[in-house]
Scaffold this active site. Structure first.
Site, short mmCIF file in Angstrom:
data_model
loop_
_atom_site.label_atom_id
_atom_site.label_comp_id
_atom_site.label_asym_id
_atom_site.label_seq_id
_atom_site.Cartn_x
_atom_site.Cartn_y
_atom_site.Cartn_z
N SER A 138 36.44 46.50 31.75
CA SER A 138 37.85 46.93 31.77
C SER A 138 38.55 46.28 30.59
O SER A 138 38.17 45.20 30.14
CB SER A 138 38.52 46.46 33.07
OG SER A 138 39.92 46.68 33.02
N TYR B 146 40.15 40.17 39.42
CA TYR B 146 39.65 41.37 38.74
C TYR B 146 39.42 41.09 37.26
O TYR B 146 38.34 41.36 36.73
CB TYR B 146 40.65 42.52 38.92
CG TYR B 146 40.17 43.82 38.32
CD1 TYR B 146 39.31 44.65 39.02
CD2 TYR B 146 40.58 44.22 37.04
CE1 TYR B 146 38.86 45.84 38.48
CE2 TYR B 146 40.14 45.40 36.49
CZ TYR B 146 39.28 46.21 37.21
OH TYR B 146 38.84 47.39 36.65
#
Length: 182
Positions: free
Chosen positions: A61, A74
């Site tokens: 990401s 995350y």
């Protein structure tokens, strides 16, 4: 069935929380899916990938490089994916295994679908990308296919941002009188 020539590690779990407030259970759950799961799958397919001189593609990401508040687990997990991908390139490259990563930006997925239900939200998000649009899963699939193919045969340990140019927009967001409307 023959040997596997490519493994695409693509999983994502998000549990909101800042580093000082995320529960240890949520932290472990996020890292278990977003990082440890990638390691376990890669290990399981390593013998086949070595036989086929195959490719690992890890979907990380842009949050791995650009942390986002209240997403500490995350961001940390996806940053771990990037380093693990490079580590696999170093350790498994001599076996003929290539390991590369994709860093998606804002992609319309099941994880983000509810965000786009709010009126005007998509337009606001699109404005922070150079392409002025939100990505679709096919945008990531196309890059994964390239990284899994022989066309990327000399790429190993690379990280590709697939974010519509969002990571290039930082300086455009800085107010400059007479230059932008920020």
């Amino acid at each position: 069935l023959g040997d596997c020539a490519a493994l695409i590690n693509n999983a994502g779990l998000l549990r909101p929380g800042s580093l000082d407030s995320v529960s240890l259970d949520d932290w472990n759950a996020v890292l278990g899916v977003n990082l440890t799961g990638y390691l376990l799958c890669s290990r399981a397919f390593k013998p086949q990938l070595a036989r086929t001189r195959g490719a690992l593609v890890h979907v990380a990401s842009i949050s791995a490089n650009f942390p986002q508040s209240h997403s500490g687990a995350y961001s940390a997990g996806k940053a771990g994916v990037l380093l693990m991908s490079r580590q696999m390139a170093v350790e498994w490259g001599p076996l003929g295994i290539r390991s590369n990563a994709i860093c998606p930006g804002m992609i319309r997925t099941a994880l983000s679908a509810r965000f786009y239900e709010e009126p005007g939200f998509e337009e606001k998000r699109a404005q922070v990308t150079a392409s002025r649009r939100i990505g679709e899963p096919q945008d990531i699939a196309d890059v994964a296919l390239f990284l899994a193919s022989p066309r990327s045969g000399y790429m190993n340990g690379a990280e590709l941002a697939v974010d519509g140019g969002m990571s290039s927009m930082l300086m455009d967001m800085v107010p400059r009188p007479g230059y932008n409307k920020t």
